[in-house]
Motif scaffolding. Structure first.
Motif, PDB file in Angstrom:
ATOM      1  N   ARG A 156       0.120  -2.273  -8.138  1.00 33.53           N
ATOM      2  CA  ARG A 156      -0.808  -3.231  -8.754  1.00 33.53           C
ATOM      3  C   ARG A 156      -0.054  -4.216  -9.645  1.00 33.53           C
ATOM      4  O   ARG A 156      -0.317  -5.421  -9.630  1.00 33.53           O
ATOM      5  CB  ARG A 156      -1.856  -2.483  -9.580  1.00 33.53           C
ATOM      6  N   SER A 159       2.156  -6.703  -7.488  1.00 34.40           N
ATOM      7  CA  SER A 159       1.400  -7.668  -6.686  1.00 34.40           C
ATOM      8  C   SER A 159       0.345  -8.413  -7.490  1.00 34.40           C
ATOM      9  O   SER A 159      -0.404  -9.215  -6.919  1.00 34.40           O
ATOM     10  CB  SER A 159       0.707  -6.940  -5.534  1.00 34.40           C
ATOM     11  N   ASP A 160       0.287  -8.173  -8.802  1.00 37.60           N
ATOM     12  CA  ASP A 160      -0.786  -8.755  -9.626  1.00 37.60           C
ATOM     13  C   ASP A 160      -2.160  -8.403  -9.054  1.00 37.60           C
ATOM     14  O   ASP A 160      -3.102  -9.194  -9.134  1.00 37.60           O
ATOM     15  CB  ASP A 160      -0.638 -10.276  -9.729  1.00 37.60           C
ATOM     16  N   GLU A 161      -2.233  -7.193  -8.451  1.00 33.35           N
ATOM     17  CA  GLU A 161      -3.464  -6.653  -7.865  1.00 33.35           C
ATOM     18  C   GLU A 161      -3.995  -7.509  -6.708  1.00 33.35           C
ATOM     19  O   GLU A 161      -5.175  -7.420  -6.357  1.00 33.35           O
ATOM     20  CB  GLU A 161      -4.546  -6.471  -8.940  1.00 33.35           C
ATOM     21  N   ARG A 162      -3.120  -8.309  -6.128  1.00 34.39           N
ATOM     22  CA  ARG A 162      -3.514  -9.087  -4.936  1.00 34.39           C
ATOM     23  C   ARG A 162      -3.086  -8.292  -3.700  1.00 34.39           C
ATOM     24  O   ARG A 162      -1.979  -8.436  -3.205  1.00 34.39           O
ATOM     25  CB  ARG A 162      -2.856 -10.465  -4.950  1.00 34.39           C
ATOM     26  N   ILE A 163      -3.979  -7.459  -3.226  1.00 35.54           N
ATOM     27  CA  ILE A 163      -3.687  -6.556  -2.112  1.00 35.54           C
ATOM     28  C   ILE A 163      -4.776  -6.697  -1.061  1.00 35.54           C
ATOM     29  O   ILE A 163      -5.966  -6.548  -1.357  1.00 35.54           O
ATOM     30  CB  ILE A 163      -3.596  -5.091  -2.592  1.00 35.54           C
ATOM     31  N   GLU A 164      -4.340  -7.013   0.139  1.00 38.51           N
ATOM     32  CA  GLU A 164      -5.275  -7.032   1.262  1.00 38.51           C
ATOM     33  C   GLU A 164      -5.450  -5.590   1.753  1.00 38.51           C
ATOM     34  O   GLU A 164      -4.482  -4.886   1.975  1.00 38.51           O
ATOM     35  CB  GLU A 164      -4.708  -7.912   2.381  1.00 38.51           C
ATOM     36  N   MET A 214       0.545  -6.348   0.399  1.00 36.53           N
ATOM     37  CA  MET A 214       0.650  -7.124  -0.833  1.00 36.53           C
ATOM     38  C   MET A 214       0.705  -8.618  -0.525  1.00 36.53           C
ATOM     39  O   MET A 214       1.196  -9.029   0.528  1.00 36.53           O
ATOM     40  CB  MET A 214       1.909  -6.733  -1.608  1.00 36.53           C
ATOM     41  N   ALA A 215       0.227  -9.412  -1.456  1.00 36.75           N
ATOM     42  CA  ALA A 215       0.387 -10.863  -1.352  1.00 36.75           C
ATOM     43  C   ALA A 215       1.864 -11.210  -1.539  1.00 36.75           C
ATOM     44  O   ALA A 215       2.628 -10.443  -2.136  1.00 36.75           O
ATOM     45  CB  ALA A 215      -0.462 -11.563  -2.408  1.00 36.75           C
ATOM     46  N   THR A 217       5.330 -12.252  -2.919  1.00 34.13           N
ATOM     47  CA  THR A 217       5.872 -12.270  -4.285  1.00 34.13           C
ATOM     48  C   THR A 217       7.119 -13.122  -4.402  1.00 34.13           C
ATOM     49  O   THR A 217       7.571 -13.397  -5.510  1.00 34.13           O
ATOM     50  CB  THR A 217       6.216 -10.836  -4.740  1.00 34.13           C
ATOM     51  N   ASP A 222       8.889  -8.230  -0.696  1.00 36.56           N
ATOM     52  CA  ASP A 222       8.065  -8.716   0.416  1.00 36.56           C
ATOM     53  C   ASP A 222       8.481  -8.072   1.733  1.00 36.56           C
ATOM     54  O   ASP A 222       7.707  -8.084   2.697  1.00 36.56           O
ATOM     55  CB  ASP A 222       8.189 -10.238   0.544  1.00 36.56           C
TER      56      ASP A 222
END
Length: 437
Positions: A156, A159-164, A214-215, A217, A222
Motif C-alpha cells: 500500500r 503504490s500509494d494504495e493505487r492497486i488494480e 500496482m500502478a 511507480t 514495476d
C-alpha cells in the motif's frame, strides 16, 4: 553583491547566466551588421555551396549534441534514482555495505546479505516511533521479474494504495508490478534464484495466483512480483513467522521464535526527527545498521559529481578541439567563395560590407549547427534514457535544462567570436589573386 545574487530565485539566476553567456555574441553580431543587410548575398552563397555547408552544419550538430546528451543524461539519472528511493525512508539491515543493502532493497539488485533475527525485527516493529516495519525477502524470480516477500502495508505504501484488483489474502496469492507480463487471474511458478542461475523447478511445482497489479511507480519495483513474506519462507522449507496455532496468518505481528530472518527492513517513522532517532538507535556495532537511502545516494552523487567534473573537463577540451575544427572549416569554406568576394571588392563594395557577408555566412552555419546540436543532444539523451530505463527499471527522463541551454549559449558566443578571424583573413588577401582563383 553576492548576497543580492543569492537572494534571487534559482530560475532568475539561470536566466541571468544564460543571457550573460549569450550577450557577447549578440553584441558582436549587432556591431558587425550595423548599417548593412547582407542576407540576400549570404543566401546565394549558402545555396551555391550547399553541399559543404550542410556537412559543416552536421559536424557542429554532432559535436554539440554529444555534450548536451551527456549532461542531460547525468541529470536525468540523478532524478530517476532519487525518485526510486523516495518511498524508502529508512532501512535497517545486517552490518555491511550500505550501498550494497540499498541496491538490494531499493533497486532489487541480487546481493549476498546477512539476516536480521526475529528478536531484532520484533524490537524494530515494537518501537513506538515506527509506523511501518516491512521485512523484505529476496532470492526467487519469475522470468526477468524478481519475487519479493513483504507485507501488505508495504505494498500500500509503495503504490500509494493505487492497486488494480486487490491485495493478497493467502500465501498463494501475489501482486505484480505495472510492467510484469502477467494478468490478474494468471498463475506463475517461482524459480529459485535470479538471472542465469535461476532454477525453474527449484520449488516442486509451487504456484501463485496474481490477484492485483500496482500502478506504475517509475522504479525497479514495476518489474517485481510481491508476495506475502510467509510465502517466500514456506517455499524454502522454513517457518512462516507464526507459531503453529497461527500458521495460517498472513502479515504481522510475527513470532520471533518462528521468524526465519530477513535481509532488510523498511521503516517509516512518525516524523523526520523520529527517523533520525531510529537511525541512531538501530545502528549497533555487530548487530544492525540503519541508514537513509537518500544519504547513500547523496554520497554516490558526490562521486558522480567528481566524475562529472572530469567529464566536463574532457568536454571542455573536446569543445576546444571542435572550436579549432570549426575555425579551420571556416577558413576552408571561405576559400570556396574567394573569387566571389574578390569580385565584390573589385566592384567597390565597402570592406565592412564584405566583412559582414563573410561573418554572416559563418554565423548562419554556427547557429544552424547549434540548433541541430540541441535537437541531436535531446534525441541522444532520450535514447540513452530508454536504454537505462529498460536495463535498470529506473524511470530516467532526460530533458533539456538550463545547463544545456547555457552550454549552447557559451558555444554560440565563442563561435561567433572565432568567426571574425576568417572574415578578417579574407579581407587581407589581394583582390587580383582572388579574381584569378
Amino acid at each position: 553583491m553576492i548576497a543580492l545574487w543569492d537572494s534571487l530565485p534559482v530560475l532568475a539566476q539561470d536566466i541571468a547566466v544564460t543571457l550573460a553567456l549569450l550577450l557577447p555574441g549578440v553584441l558582436l553580431g549587432a556591431g558587425v551588421l550595423r548599417g548593412f543587410a547582407p542576407w540576400p548575398l549570404v543566401r546565394a552563397i549558402l545555396w551555391r555551396f550547399r553541399g559543404p555547408s550542410v556537412l559543416f552544419v552536421l559536424l557542429i550538430a554532432l559535436s554539440v549534441g554529444m555534450g548536451i546528451g551527456l549532461l542531460a543524461q547525468e541529470r536525468g539519472l540523478r532524478q530517476g534514482t532519487a525518485q526510486a528511493a523516495d518511498k524508502f525512508d529508512l532501512i535497517v539491515a545486517a552490518p555491511g555495505s550500505e550501498l550494497t543493502a540499498m541496491f538490494a532493497a531499493v533497486f532489487l539488485q541480487p546481493s549476498d546479505m546477512g539476516l536480521l533475527s526475529g528478536d531484532t525485527y520484533s524490537a524494530i516493529a515494537a518501537h513506538p516511533s515506527v509506523t511501518l516495519a516491512a521485512p523484505l525477502a529476496f532470492g526467487d524470480s519469475f522470468g526477468a521479474a524478481s519475487i519479493v516477500g513483504t507485507t501488505a502495508d508495504f505494498v500500500r505504501h509503495l503504490s500509494d494504495e493505487r492497486i488494480e484488483g486487490r491485495l493478497w489474502r493467502t500465501a498463494e496469492e501475489a501482486v505484480v508490478g505495472a510492467l510484469v507480463p502477467l494478468e490478474i487471474g494468471g498463475r506463475f511458478a517461482p524459480s529459485h534464484g535470479t538471472g542465469d542461475a535461476a532454477e525453474p523447478d527449484g520449488h516442486d511445482g509451487h504456484e501463485s495466483a496474481v490477484v492485483g497489479r500496482m500502478a506504475p511507480t517509475g522504479t525497479p519495483w514495476d518489474r517485481a512480483i510481491l508476495v506475502p513474506v510467509e510465502a517466500v519462507w514456506e517455499v524454502h522449507g522454513l517457518a512462516n513467522g507464526h507459531a503453529p496455532e497461527r500458521a495460517g496468518q498472513i502479515g504481522p505481528p510475527f513470532d520471533a521464535a518462528y521468524f526465519p530472518g530477513t535481509p532488510a527492513v523498511v521503516l517509516r517513522a512518525a516524523s523526520l526527527g523520529a527517523s533520525y532517532g531510529l537511525r541512531s538507535e538501530f545502528t549497533r556495532d555487530g548487530e544492525t545498521m540503519a541508514f537513509f537511502p537518500g544519504s547513500v545516494l547523496a554520497g554516490l552523487y558526490r562521486v558522480m559529481g567528481d566524475v562529472r567534473q572530469a567529464m566536463s573537463l574532457m568536454a571542455l577540451v573536446t569543445q576546444g578541439l571542435v572550436a579549432a575544427s570549426v575555425l579551420l572549416g571556416l577558413f576552408i569554406l571561405s576559400r570556396l567563395f574567394r573569387r566571389q568576394i574578390a569580385l565584390l571588392r573589385a566592384l567597390g563594395a565597402p570592406r565592412r560590407f564584405v566583412f559582414a557577408v563573410i561573418w554572416s555566412f559563418s554565423a548562419v552555419l554556427l547557429l544552424a549547427g547549434a540548433a541541430g546540436g540541441l535537437l541531436t543532444g535531446l534525441g541522444a539523451a532520450q535514447l540513452l534514457s530508454a536504454a537505462v530505463t529498460s536495463r535498470t527499471g529506473v524511470a530516467v527522463a532526460a530533458g533539456l535544462g538550463w545547463t544545456e541551454i547555457q552550454f549552447i549559449a557559451a558555444f554560440v558566443s565563442a563561435g561567433l567570436a572565432l568567426s571574425l578571424l576568417p572574415a578578417a583573413l579574407v579581407l587581407r588577401q589581394p583582390v587580383i589573386e582572388g579574381l584569378r582563383a
